[in-house]
Design an enzyme around this catalytic site. Structure first.
Site, PDB file in Angstrom:
ATOM      1  CG  ASP A   1      -7.379  -3.358  -1.831  1.00 18.78           C
ATOM      2  OD1 ASP A   1      -7.926  -2.430  -1.208  1.00 18.78           O
ATOM      3  OD2 ASP A   1      -6.154  -3.546  -1.847  1.00 18.78           O
TER       4      ASP A   1
ATOM      5  CB  SER B   1      -0.955  -0.062   1.195  1.00 20.55           C
ATOM      6  OG  SER B   1      -2.012   0.835   1.011  1.00 20.55           O
TER       7      SER B   1
ATOM      8  CG  HIS C   1      -5.534  -2.728   1.350  1.00 21.04           C
ATOM      9  ND1 HIS C   1      -4.954  -2.523   0.114  1.00 21.04           N
ATOM     10  CD2 HIS C   1      -4.915  -1.837   2.184  1.00 21.04           C
ATOM     11  CE1 HIS C   1      -4.052  -1.560   0.193  1.00 21.04           C
ATOM     12  NE2 HIS C   1      -3.991  -1.124   1.442  1.00 21.04           N
TER      13      HIS C   1
HETATM   14  N1  LIG Z   1      -7.976   2.498   9.231  1.00 15.75           N
HETATM   15  C1  LIG Z   1      -8.286   2.152   7.889  1.00 15.75           C
HETATM   16  C2  LIG Z   1      -7.472   0.993   7.371  1.00 15.75           C
HETATM   17  C3  LIG Z   1      -5.999   1.179   7.454  1.00 15.75           C
HETATM   18  C4  LIG Z   1      -5.288   0.080   6.725  1.00 15.75           C
HETATM   19  O1  LIG Z   1      -5.876  -0.759   6.093  1.00 15.75           O
HETATM   20  N2  LIG Z   1      -3.974   0.110   6.787  1.00 15.75           N
HETATM   21  C5  LIG Z   1      -3.221  -0.852   6.070  1.00 15.75           C
HETATM   22  C6  LIG Z   1      -2.349  -0.127   5.108  1.00 15.75           C
HETATM   23  S1  LIG Z   1      -3.335   0.925   4.067  1.00 15.75           S
HETATM   24  C7  LIG Z   1      -2.224   1.747   3.075  1.00 15.75           C
HETATM   25  O2  LIG Z   1      -1.143   2.091   3.322  1.00 15.75           O
HETATM   26  C8  LIG Z   1      -2.416  -1.720   7.034  1.00 15.75           C
HETATM   27  O3  LIG Z   1      -1.401  -2.262   6.689  1.00 15.75           O
HETATM   28  N3  LIG Z   1      -2.907  -1.831   8.274  1.00 15.75           N
HETATM   29  C9  LIG Z   1      -2.211  -2.532   9.340  1.00 15.75           C
HETATM   30  C10 LIG Z   1      -2.617  -3.960   9.533  1.00 15.75           C
HETATM   31  O4  LIG Z   1      -1.974  -4.635  10.358  1.00 15.75           O
HETATM   32  O5  LIG Z   1      -3.546  -4.444   8.864  1.00 15.75           O
HETATM   33  C11 LIG Z   1      -9.718   1.752   7.718  1.00 15.75           C
HETATM   34  O6  LIG Z   1     -10.302   1.405   8.716  1.00 15.75           O
HETATM   35  O7  LIG Z   1     -10.178   1.759   6.591  1.00 15.75           O
END
Ligand SMILES: N[C@@H](CCC(=O)N[C@@H](CSC=O)C(=O)NCC(=O)O)C(=O)O
Length: 295
Positions: free
Chosen positions: A227, A151, A260
């Site tokens: 995603d 991401s 995602h």
């Molecule tokens: N808070 C957001 C979602 C945030 C999210 O999905 N973060 C991803 C990376 S997104 C792009 O850089 C991530 O890696 N999160 C950490 C994990 O451990 O999953 C929402 O609620 O939509």
């Protein structure tokens, strides 16, 4: 290790997983990172693979949630390094207000705007300061580096590799933000860190960079079709077209039904480790099998 504080270390798949901190002169504060040393590193220097994480992550997410990535790094003899995603506790007003800007969202750029520019120098940190620190303190082959990410970190990996093809022998990404100039996450981050002049944004946009500089070998990207960020934020079709226009080899794989999350990353992590292992290890095998290549 001079200049490195050990937070914790664990034996893992015959190697060692460690969490560390140090004072970064680039980011003007304490930064955290994690390193997995494969078993091979106990008796010889090994190639290094950097993983850049996404929004809200720390140096821990990938090491904990990527489907036992240490098993594959141990198998291929690769060191894994994950930096944090931003400086923290800088004292900048509002640094923790948004989940997609400020803390946990450094976007791998060198900020030029106040109040961010003193600390938010993540591009230089990842490309220069961290590798110097790693090479000085761990048994690495500095000339054998690869980089990948997820991401926001996928965007970072593509940008670091294309801007420094001589430093990175391989690049890949999971669900990267491929055209940050055209998506809300990127526009917010670049506007805040780089200012309003969009000319300065191009140096951090993979879909622009590929047209200017390209990359010396094929880029692997996995993208889940389920995603929720695909259509608005990630825009792989923009990068695909830009690559096609300049004949940049790209292996863009749409993975049916995947989202995602780190469950998606874990499902395809072995392919990515293998992609990098081929680039980082094959030269040595090739020379061993064909020694006349050197003469
Ligand atoms: N808070 C957001 C979602 C945030 C999210 O999905 N973060 C991803 C990376 S997104 C792009 O850089 C991530 O890696 N999160 C950490 C994990 O451990 O999953 C929402 O609620 O939509």
């Amino acid at each position: 290790m001079p200049n490195v504080n050990v937070i914790s270390e664990y034996k893992s798949f015959g190697g060692k997983l460690g969490f560390y901190s140090h004072f970064s002169s680039t980011c003007n504060g304490e930064m955290h990172f994690a390193v997995y040393q494969p078993p091979q590193a106990t008796h010889k220097p090994v190639p290094i693979l950097y993983f850049l994480s996404g929004l809200i992550c720390t140096e821990e997410n990938f090491m904990v949630k990527a489907g036992g990535v240490q098993r594959f790094a141990a198998e291929y003899g690769l060191m894994l390094v994950t930096p944090d995603t931003s400086p923290r506790h800088t004292g900048i007003a509002g640094e923790d207000d948004d989940w997609d800007f400020g803390t946990g969202a450094g976007f791998y750029v060198d900020a030029t705007e106040e109040p961010w520019r003193k600390n938010y120098q993540m591009y230089s940190y990842v490309v220069h300061e961290l590798p110097s620190l790693i090479n000085a303190n761990f048994p690495t082959q500095p000339e054998k580096q690869g980089i990948f990410g997820h991401s926001m970190g996928g965007h970072g990996a593509l940008v670091c590799a294309m801007r420094n093809p001589e430093l990175y022998k391989s690049v890949s990404a999971f669900a990267p933000i491929t055209a940050p100039m055209r998506c809300p996450w990127g526009q917010k981050a670049f506007g805040g860190y780089l200012g309003r002049n969009q000319e300065s944004w191009r140096a951090y946009d993979a879909s622009e960079l590929v047209k200017q500089v390209g990359y010396h070998s094929s880029i692997l990207i996995d993208q889940g079709t389920a995603d929720k960020f695909l259509a608005e934020q990630l825009l792989p079709e923009v990068f695909e077209k830009a690559c096609a226009d300049v004949k940049q080899p790209l292996n863009l794989r749409y993975q049916e039904g995947y989202d995602h999350s780190y469950y998606f990353i874990a499902s395809f992590i072995e392919d990515h480790i293998r992609h990098h292992a081929i680039a980082l290890l094959v030269t040595a095998v090739f020379i061993y099998l064909n020694p006349t290549f050197l003469f």
